[in-house]
Design a protein around this motif. Structure first.
Motif, PDB file in Angstrom:
ATOM      1  N   GLU A  34      15.422  20.733  77.443  1.00 32.40           N
ATOM      2  CA  GLU A  34      14.434  19.793  77.985  1.00 32.40           C
ATOM      3  C   GLU A  34      14.589  18.271  77.825  1.00 32.40           C
ATOM      4  N   ASP A  88      18.821  21.168  72.977  1.00 31.40           N
ATOM      5  CA  ASP A  88      17.418  21.106  73.492  1.00 31.40           C
ATOM      6  C   ASP A  88      17.595  20.813  74.800  1.00 31.40           C
ATOM      7  N   SER A 144      15.192  28.654  65.766  1.00 31.10           N
ATOM      8  CA  SER A 144      14.052  28.068  66.750  1.00 31.10           C
ATOM      9  C   SER A 144      13.798  29.520  67.724  1.00 31.10           C
ATOM     10  N   THR A 145      12.510  29.503  68.115  1.00 34.60           N
ATOM     11  CA  THR A 145      12.261  30.671  69.066  1.00 34.60           C
ATOM     12  C   THR A 145      11.707  30.108  70.306  1.00 34.60           C
ATOM     13  N   HIS A 146      11.916  28.767  70.517  1.00 34.28           N
ATOM     14  CA  HIS A 146      11.676  28.047  71.569  1.00 34.28           C
ATOM     15  C   HIS A 146      12.639  28.361  72.801  1.00 34.28           C
ATOM     16  N   LYS A 147      12.300  28.683  74.116  1.00 39.18           N
ATOM     17  CA  LYS A 147      13.414  28.973  75.038  1.00 39.18           C
ATOM     18  C   LYS A 147      14.195  27.641  75.276  1.00 39.18           C
ATOM     19  N   ASN A 148      13.786  26.456  75.418  1.00 41.28           N
ATOM     20  CA  ASN A 148      14.589  25.583  75.615  1.00 41.28           C
ATOM     21  C   ASN A 148      15.738  24.908  74.444  1.00 41.28           C
TER      22      ASN A 148
END
Length: 193
Positions: free
Chosen positions: A83, A81, A55-59
């Motif tokens: 968040e 995750d 994944s490239t999501h920061k969270n």
């Protein structure tokens, strides 16, 4: 200097404490010599996480090093995750959720918490069939948490020279059977755990 054991050793220790010794002895250099297809397939499933391509999501934290001073454990998580507070351990295929699997997830959870993260949910993900298996947090399953602590303590104080295998079925399915100096079944039975 204090010794920290690998989180992944928890499952191996339950299977057979000698497997940890043999894994350390033979190291990563000769995996093809003693790994069965199941172990190689499992490693392939983790490649996206290990290379942080999941994944490239920061969270989404992936394949980060974690440690616990309290439990003297270190290792890597698969996916967290931040968040949602959701910790996920990915497996290629899950038929049974063994205690060792849960202990590894507990160790990852406790390490993350000790490092300042808020872990609210635990789960396994089986990639072969796309199934999710929720797991209760350690404080929600006191009996399992106590088993985790006693297993970790036994692993931390284990003496390899005094150990004698006890289960023929485990020896029969051990990837180190051909190399073991005290198997309960004749050498050349190769399974894989």
């Amino acid at each position: 200097m204090e010794l920290y054991l690998k989180i992944s050793n928890l499952n191996d220790f339950i299977f057979c404490p000698l497997s940890i010794y043999y894994h350390q002895l033979y190291g990563e250099l000769s995996e093809r010599m003693y790994y069965g297809q199941a172990q190689l397939d499992g490693k392939a499933v983790h490649s996206a996480i290990d290379e942080q391509r999941y994944s490239t999501h920061k969270n989404i934290l992936q394949s980060i090093d974690v440690y616990s001073d309290e439990y003297k454990l270190c290792g890597k998580i698969d996916i967290f995750d931040t968040e949602k507070g959701l910790l996920t351990e990915r497996k290629k295929h899950i038929e049974t959720i063994y205690d060792g699997y849960v202990f590894q997830l507990y160790a990852q959870c406790l390490c993350l918490r000790e490092m300042g993260y808020e872990v609210k949910q635990l789960r396994f993900y089986s990639s072969d069939d796309n199934k999710v298996y929720p797991v209760k947090l350690p404080e929600e399953n006191i009996e399992m948490f106590e088993k985790f602590k006693s297993t970790n303590q036994a692993m931390q104080s284990f003496n390899v020279s005094c150990y004698q295998p006890k289960a023929e079925d485990k020896c029969r399915n051990c990837i180190y059977n051909d190399f073991c100096d005290r198997p309960l079944v004749p050498k050349s039975y190769r399974g894989g755990y």
